[in-house]
Scaffold this motif. Sequence first.
Motif, PDB file in Angstrom:
ATOM      1  N   PHE A   1      22.187 123.824  58.403  1.00 21.26           N
ATOM      2  CA  PHE A   1      21.522 124.433  57.196  1.00 21.26           C
ATOM      3  C   PHE A   1      20.359 123.395  56.929  1.00 21.26           C
ATOM      4  N   TYR A   2      20.495 122.324  56.848  1.00 19.04           N
ATOM      5  CA  TYR A   2      19.242 121.321  56.382  1.00 19.04           C
ATOM      6  C   TYR A   2      18.323 120.933  57.327  1.00 19.04           C
ATOM      7  N   GLY A   3      18.663 120.984  58.519  1.00 18.68           N
ATOM      8  CA  GLY A   3      17.787 120.774  59.858  1.00 18.68           C
ATOM      9  C   GLY A   3      18.237 119.154  59.914  1.00 18.68           C
ATOM     10  N   TYR A   4      18.349 118.888  61.409  1.00 23.63           N
ATOM     11  CA  TYR A   4      18.685 117.791  61.906  1.00 23.63           C
ATOM     12  C   TYR A   4      18.074 116.306  60.922  1.00 23.63           C
ATOM     13  N   SER A   5      17.079 116.407  61.127  1.00 23.22           N
ATOM     14  CA  SER A   5      16.270 114.931  60.274  1.00 23.22           C
ATOM     15  C   SER A   5      16.759 114.952  59.112  1.00 23.22           C
ATOM     16  N   THR A   6      16.757 115.753  58.174  1.00 22.58           N
ATOM     17  CA  THR A   6      17.079 115.847  56.946  1.00 22.58           C
ATOM     18  C   THR A   6      18.591 115.627  56.502  1.00 22.58           C
ATOM     19  N   TRP A   7      19.596 116.269  57.284  1.00 22.05           N
ATOM     20  CA  TRP A   7      20.687 115.598  57.019  1.00 22.05           C
ATOM     21  C   TRP A   7      21.021 114.369  57.722  1.00 22.05           C
ATOM     22  N   PHE A   8      20.458 114.142  58.678  1.00 25.33           N
ATOM     23  CA  PHE A   8      20.494 112.497  59.374  1.00 25.33           C
ATOM     24  C   PHE A   8      20.112 111.610  58.420  1.00 25.33           C
ATOM     25  N   ALA A   9      19.329 111.919  57.568  1.00 27.98           N
ATOM     26  CA  ALA A   9      18.644 110.941  56.471  1.00 27.98           C
ATOM     27  C   ALA A   9      19.790 110.665  55.468  1.00 27.98           C
ATOM     28  N   ILE A  10      20.237 111.984  54.832  1.00 31.98           N
ATOM     29  CA  ILE A  10      21.245 111.978  53.713  1.00 31.98           C
ATOM     30  C   ILE A  10      22.580 111.258  54.444  1.00 31.98           C
ATOM     31  N   VAL A  11      23.151 111.515  55.427  1.00 28.27           N
ATOM     32  CA  VAL A  11      24.174 110.720  55.880  1.00 28.27           C
ATOM     33  C   VAL A  11      23.898 109.044  56.160  1.00 28.27           C
ATOM     34  N   ASN A  12      22.932 108.909  56.634  1.00 26.84           N
ATOM     35  CA  ASN A  12      22.274 107.500  57.006  1.00 26.84           C
ATOM     36  C   ASN A  12      22.412 106.912  55.509  1.00 26.84           C
ATOM     37  N   PHE A  13      22.137 107.369  54.402  1.00 28.19           N
ATOM     38  CA  PHE A  13      22.242 106.982  53.116  1.00 28.19           C
ATOM     39  C   PHE A  13      23.667 106.933  52.547  1.00 28.19           C
ATOM     40  N   GLY A  14      24.194 108.158  52.604  1.00 32.79           N
ATOM     41  CA  GLY A  14      25.452 108.055  51.980  1.00 32.79           C
ATOM     42  C   GLY A  14      26.696 107.548  52.522  1.00 32.79           C
ATOM     43  N   LEU A  15      26.759 107.493  54.024  1.00 37.32           N
ATOM     44  CA  LEU A  15      27.812 107.021  54.615  1.00 37.32           C
ATOM     45  C   LEU A  15      28.255 105.562  54.794  1.00 37.32           C
ATOM     46  N   PRO A  16      27.316 104.672  54.884  1.00 37.62           N
ATOM     47  CA  PRO A  16      27.346 103.270  54.582  1.00 37.62           C
ATOM     48  C   PRO A  16      27.853 102.864  53.156  1.00 37.62           C
ATOM     49  N   LEU A  17      27.351 103.579  52.249  1.00 37.49           N
ATOM     50  CA  LEU A  17      27.708 103.176  50.740  1.00 37.49           C
ATOM     51  C   LEU A  17      29.240 103.634  50.445  1.00 37.49           C
ATOM     52  N   SER A  18      29.492 104.862  51.172  1.00 35.41           N
ATOM     53  CA  SER A  18      30.891 105.259  50.862  1.00 35.41           C
ATOM     54  C   SER A  18      31.943 104.389  51.488  1.00 35.41           C
ATOM     55  N   VAL A  19      31.648 103.919  52.759  1.00 36.78           N
ATOM     56  CA  VAL A  19      32.448 102.899  53.659  1.00 36.78           C
ATOM     57  C   VAL A  19      32.472 101.639  52.598  1.00 36.78           C
ATOM     58  N   PHE A  20      31.373 101.066  51.903  1.00 40.92           N
ATOM     59  CA  PHE A  20      31.541  99.913  51.239  1.00 40.92           C
ATOM     60  C   PHE A  20      32.400 100.275  50.004  1.00 40.92           C
ATOM     61  N   TYR A  21      31.955 101.451  49.309  1.00 41.03           N
ATOM     62  CA  TYR A  21      32.886 101.713  48.191  1.00 41.03           C
ATOM     63  C   TYR A  21      34.462 101.513  48.431  1.00 41.03           C
ATOM     64  N   ARG A  22      34.793 101.895  49.455  1.00 43.92           N
ATOM     65  CA  ARG A  22      36.365 101.921  49.667  1.00 43.92           C
ATOM     66  C   ARG A  22      36.795 100.495  49.637  1.00 43.92           C
ATOM     67  N   MET A  23      36.112  99.694  50.526  1.00 44.02           N
ATOM     68  CA  MET A  23      36.230  98.431  50.642  1.00 44.02           C
ATOM     69  C   MET A  23      36.252  97.353  49.360  1.00 44.02           C
ATOM     70  N   HIS A  24      35.435  97.930  48.586  1.00 45.09           N
ATOM     71  CA  HIS A  24      35.174  97.234  47.165  1.00 45.09           C
ATOM     72  C   HIS A  24      36.235  97.518  46.072  1.00 45.09           C
ATOM     73  N   SER A  25      36.487  98.795  46.267  1.00 40.24           N
ATOM     74  CA  SER A  25      37.258  99.305  45.234  1.00 40.24           C
ATOM     75  C   SER A  25      38.802  98.695  45.351  1.00 40.24           C
ATOM     76  N   VAL A  26      39.115  98.297  46.709  1.00 39.69           N
ATOM     77  CA  VAL A  26      40.438  97.625  46.992  1.00 39.69           C
ATOM     78  C   VAL A  26      40.413  96.374  46.325  1.00 39.69           C
ATOM     79  N   GLY A  27      39.310  95.609  46.167  1.00 38.10           N
ATOM     80  CA  GLY A  27      39.253  94.428  45.353  1.00 38.10           C
ATOM     81  C   GLY A  27      39.239  94.738  43.837  1.00 38.10           C
ATOM     82  N   GLY A  28      38.750  95.660  43.376  1.00 35.35           N
ATOM     83  CA  GLY A  28      39.095  96.111  42.074  1.00 35.35           C
ATOM     84  C   GLY A  28      40.148  96.579  41.642  1.00 35.35           C
ATOM     85  N   LEU A  29      40.965  97.301  42.381  1.00 38.27           N
ATOM     86  CA  LEU A  29      42.447  97.732  42.230  1.00 38.27           C
ATOM     87  C   LEU A  29      43.349  96.491  42.394  1.00 38.27           C
ATOM     88  N   LEU A  30      43.045  95.489  43.080  1.00 34.11           N
ATOM     89  CA  LEU A  30      44.120  94.359  43.335  1.00 34.11           C
ATOM     90  C   LEU A  30      43.881  93.429  41.893  1.00 34.11           C
TER      91      LEU A  30
END
Length: 606
Positions: free
Chosen positions: A571-600
């Motif tokens: 839908f978005y084209g390879y380059s555009t969607w690749f940039a979106i995933v490149n921005f969002g995926l590392p932040l979502s992984v870090f969010y899960r790890m950091h939320s574990v500390g907050g929940l503890l």
Amino acid sequence: MAGNKASKQKFCHHCNSRSASAPPGTSTIHYEKSWLYRHCSLQQRDRQAQKSGQLFSGLLALNVVFLGSAFISSMIFNHVAITLADVWILLSILKVLCLCWIIYYLLGTSRQPHAVLYRDTHAGPVWIRGSLLLFGTFSILLNVFQIGYSVIQINCKSKVEIVFPSIEILFVATQAFFLWHHSKDCIQVQHNLTRCGLMLTIATNLLLWLLAVTNDSIHMEIESQLQDKQLLRILRLLHYRMLTDSCACPNTTTCKVFQKGYILLYPFNTEYCLICCSVLYVMWKNVGRRISHHHITHIKPKFKLQGVVFGPLLGAAAVIIGICVFMMYQIQATGSAPNYQVFVLYYSYYIVLLPLMCVVAIIGTIIHTLEKRELDTLKNPTRSLDVVLLMGAALGQIAMSYFSIVAIVATNPRDMLNSLILSYSVLLIFQYITQNIFIIDGLQRQPFAAAEAQHTTHAGQLSAVPELPGEGVTTPSSNQERSQTFPSKEEEVSEEHNREAPDQRRVSVLELGQEFRRVSLSYIHTYSHLGWKRKALKEISFFLVLCNIILWIMPTFGAHPVFENGLQKSFYGYSTWFAIVNFGLPLSVFYRMHSVGGLLEVYVSA
């Protein structure tokens, strides 16, 4: 003569304060100093110096980050002028400078008299420092695998690819030791040098994270375009020579082990860099900070598993089912043609788990509003950073979800897989929002310190169970017999030697049974005497901790359906969607790890 000297002395017309010891009719001579001394009080001067130091060190870090980002961007878009080796050389210079400052801090600054008068009890909790050691160890192993892989292919590898991981190992080990021992320091000497050193280290870790993210993105790009038969062109374009024909991995066990170990441990390096940045930022905020007595918590809550039953059971079930789904996804989705059923299975698991997480987070937020705990209004840089990181890291997944919603609604939302992806994206947005509200509200509440101490005292009194028959039981008849007969000292020694072995066995068995009873009664008492609000908060927090752990494991180790299902990419084209995933995926992984500390933190404070 003295009058002439006095007349030449300048009076301070900016100071309105008068010495308390001076009589009312006399005038006090104030010698003019710098502008800062003439216009500001002592507290204002300290505050102004602190702001100036923070501004200067922040500008230093900003320039270093911009310089490194320019190098990394040039490597990606103009691979002829700037190569990966040039980026490694720049990062190696920065890491050597950081190592010099860390060693100077360990051997010089921290050992000066009155250097560390205060320590921030909220900074560097044990699970954050444990994560640093764990991810740091995996990062060191990652670099060992990279060195081994480069040594095997020394004929087609440059020496920079061996020197860079070696410096990385030294940097990771030294930084982990430094943060483990000094993350709570409120340094009171050499403020400007310490701030600049901390900011330089933060900038270096950010650049290492940026380089790791781009390399991980290159992995994803190569794997996604294998079916288009453009692998050779992409590898030459990006200078990623790990799998090229000129530098192919020999068909040996050692090379395969190094290659698989490098791919498996790669995600831990990105997490390590981000956690180091957060801990270093708290240290930077604590430079020159003076903690008053009312900031110090005399009763510090500790992590205990007592009082939770249903949360660990439901969370363990979610983790086990998630691991099974992840293994099935990895087995089928890594084939030549990803199976349609595996995407349905993956999204179905999320659609079942995410509503449950939303419901329990909403219930926990309602309980927070019903309880009588006051808000903690004291200054706490760690808590402020946790709130900012939770809100900022959530933006990555939320942005990816909204882009997916638009793509699905605009194409074919009635398809089964598209409907699952649409539900998955909407539920993710709600889950991030409800969980953030629950964690932030819990972090801003004062812990149940006094109540916990009272319950602990009660539990200690009840855990002192009556001794078992035959162990230290004193009766009136025994007292009478003891008072009537006084055996000699030699007879007592002989009887003690004769019955020493049976008594030791009997005492060990009795102690084991008594300890088991004591632990059981203590656990039952703690669970039964917790209020229903505290009990519910502990259950909810522990359940969310386990859920976030499994949701961290799945994307960290290769489950990327947002990039592999092909819907958003078409839908978005390879380059555009690749940039979106490149921005969002590392932040979502870090969010899960950091939320574990907050929940503890929420679990402990409840």
